[in-house]
Enzyme design. Structure first.
Site, PDB file in Angstrom:
ATOM      1  N   THR A 367       0.870  -1.172   0.000  1.00 16.05           N
ATOM      2  CA  THR A 367       0.000   0.000   0.000  1.00 16.05           C
ATOM      3  C   THR A 367       0.908   1.222   0.000  1.00 16.05           C
ATOM      4  OG1 THR A 367      -1.631  -1.237   1.277  1.00 16.05           O
ATOM      5  CG2 THR A 367      -1.857   1.150   1.302  1.00 16.05           C
ATOM      6  N   SER A 438     -11.021  -2.793   4.967  1.00 19.02           N
ATOM      7  CA  SER A 438      -9.671  -2.260   4.781  1.00 19.02           C
ATOM      8  C   SER A 438      -9.142  -1.709   6.095  1.00 19.02           C
ATOM      9  CB  SER A 438      -9.700  -1.139   3.732  1.00 19.02           C
ATOM     10  OG  SER A 438      -8.451  -0.487   3.662  1.00 19.02           O
ATOM     11  N   GLY A 459       0.837  -0.775   5.225  1.00 21.38           N
ATOM     12  CA  GLY A 459       1.225  -1.741   6.252  1.00 21.38           C
ATOM     13  C   GLY A 459       0.155  -2.707   6.701  1.00 21.38           C
TER      14      GLY A 459
END
Length: 556
Positions: A367, A438, A459
């Site tokens: 990400t 998420s 992370g």
């Protein structure tokens, strides 16, 4: 509130040198600031701001540039969350999380172990999300924001040391992905990339030209959609043309909380980040953290206990709020007071004690986040992802871009929750059209309607706790923004029942003290939190690139 400046190289508590980095100050500018993992992408954002674009324009341009210069996570084949704090207006979130195709089923992954396959690709959201934000707030023409990415793809850009190493490692482990090797390998994988080599991506340049001319519809309804569907059919994937045509990004209200007099804004579900962050800050507000040093066992213990409880609630309650009822009490001060009462100051709470409503079964750089602020004070915090590093490793043939493997973020085994960290609770089970939960937590803190901190991180499940650490470092301990970003971080996610502590080997006294409280500690690195602090008194923006990875803060 008075803030003190403290360079981390001078902070040593419990034998813990709080930073192995040399003391360094944040980059300062008066008019605008962009901080991202990729120097070329940061430079694109600042150039857009100098041309008269606002923070959203710069965000769109940076996101598209990162799809070229940071393919491990920058993307047009993934999804994410953009938090916008307009000048003199209410913050909004543009949610562009990927979603399960219509052909997805509840039990489709129960027996599956492979995560680099076509059937784990979710319907991408990035291009729709960027277009929606631009439609709402953009000043410059859409084409002007796409052109810098086209130029970087067509003419190429120089690889830095990190990018060269990352691509070489990718190619070495990807012999079953010939299109990926063709696109990202040097000499079709026969040679090794070195720092300073130029990566050219002609297929991606062609795709970006279609997006520049046709907008998001080129991706979701036009020729790019045809290429995605053809790729799915070739590999046994689930995404059909209707899945792409029907995909919508959403404008949502952010999760809002307060912490020690500051307003806190973060994304709502399908991100669990905003709810968990506000819940943890609400719990910590019941304690005077400044009574103890930042790296005292007391502070780390209290933060860990707040993390433990929020992540338990994450597993129990959080999922796509369009399809799952999320309790409103999770972000209330009253609920946090009750949680705080259950925290012992002298011993750790076993995670299993919090699991009475959840049956327990027997025994990543994926990400990227960037921060932007413009001359008028409009702030943007954007986090987006491909799930794993380089996503599914599947490059759409002839289109030059990677697809996500975001379906990994669903709970694959309904009803199976383990002490090792596998979650099988109902709110995040696979369903057609559902958006997977998420951890992305793009965050803005404000006071009197003006942003003062823009932060976020990659992370996986560590993301929200990285943000928590940066907030506590700045607000409770008065660290300047570079020091707050450089500082070691810690993470607890309920299960496995352990603290993951950066640079733990440098702090044996702290580890021993936490162990005596009943915590299990192991060392692990967390993500890079590229952040901006706004010093209203001086009238300057302070940008801090996270030196855990190559990045750049730049303003003017």
């Amino acid at each position: 509130m008075q803030f003190r400046s403290c360079m981390l190289a001078t902070i040593v508590t419990f034998g813990f040198a709080a930073s192995s980095f040399a003391a360094e100050k944040a980059v300062e500018a008066q008019n605008a600031m962009v901080v991202s993992v990729s120097p070329p992408a940061t430079e694109v954002g600042v150039a857009i701001l100098k041309q008269g674009g606002n923070a959203v324009d710069a965000t769109v341009a940076v996101a598209l540039a990162l799809a070229v210069t940071y393919p491990a996570a920058g993307n047009i084949g993934g999804g994410g969350f953009m938090l916008v704090h307009p000048t003199n207006d209410k913050p909004v979130v543009f949610e562009y999380r990927e979603m399960a195709p219509a052909a997805a089923t509840r039990d489709m992954f129960v027996k599956q172990t492979k995560t680099y396959t076509h059937n784990v690709v979710g319907v991408p959201g990035t291009v729709r999300g960027l277009a929606l934000a631009h439609q709402k707030f953009g000043k410059l023409p859409w084409k002007d924001l796409v052109h810098p990415a086209i130029r970087l793809a067509a003419s190429g850009f120089a690889l830095d040391k990190h990018s060269a190493r990352s691509l070489n490692e990718l190619i070495a482990k990807s012999k079953d992905f010939p299109e990926l090797i063709r696109v990202f390998g040097k000499d079709a994988g026969k040679a090794i990339w070195s720092e300073g080599d130029t990566l050219v991506q002609p297929d991606l340049a062609k795709t970006l030209r279609l997006i520049a001319d046709g907008g998001a519809d080129a991706f979701y309804k036009g020729p790019i959609a045809d290429q995605i569907v053809a790729e799915m059919k070739a590999g046994g994937g689930l995404i059909a043309k209707d899945d792409l045509a029907n995909y919508r990004a959403n404008q949502r209200e952010p999760i809002r909380g307060t912490y020690r007099g500051f307003d806190v804004y973060a994304p709502p579900p399908p991100s669990g980040g905003g709810i968990c962050l506000v819940e943890m800050l609400n719990v910590l507000e019941n304690f005077d953290l400044k009574k103890h040093e930042r790296w005292s066992p007391e502070t780390v213990h209290l933060m860990t206990e707040a993390m433990r409880r929020a992540y338990c609630d994450r597993a129990r309650f959080l999922g796509d709020a369009d399809l799952t009822k999320v309790p409103e009490r999770l972000t209330s001060k009253e609920y946090a007071k009750d949680l705080a009462k259950g925290i012992s100051l002298s011993k750790a709470t076993p995670s299993e004690e919090l699991a009475k409503y959840i049956p327990l079964s027997g025994e990543s750089d994926s990400t990227t986040h960037f921060s932007v602020i413009d001359k008028a004070g409009m702030a943007v915090s954007n986090t987006y992802t491909l799930e794993h590093a380089f996503g599914s490793k599947i490059v759409v043939r002839g289109a030059g871009f990677l697809l996500n493997n975001e379906m990994c973020d669903f709970n694959w085994k309904p009803g199976v929750t383990t002490r090792k960290g596998l979650i099988g609770t109902e709110p995040n089970i696979v369903a057609p059209g559902k958006r997977m939960l998420s951890s992305q937590t793009p965050t803005i803190l404000a006071r009197d309607g003006k942003p003062i901190l823009i932060t976020g991180s990659p992370g996986s499940r560590t993301i929200t706790n990285t943000v928590l650490c940066i907030v506590v470092n700045t607000i409770d301990y008065g660290m300047d923004i570079q020091a707050a970003v450089d500082a070691p971080r810690h993470h607890h996610q309920w299960f496995p029942d352990e603290i993951k502590l950066e640079r733990a080997k440098q702090s044996p006294e702290l580890v021993e003290a936490l162990s005596k409280l009943g915590h299990k500690v192991r060392e692990e690195k967390q993500g890079d939190g590229h952040s901006i602090w706004i010093d209203a008194k001086k009238g300057i923006y302070q940008g801090a690139a996270d030196r855990r990875i190559i990045g750049k803060a730049l303003g003017y």
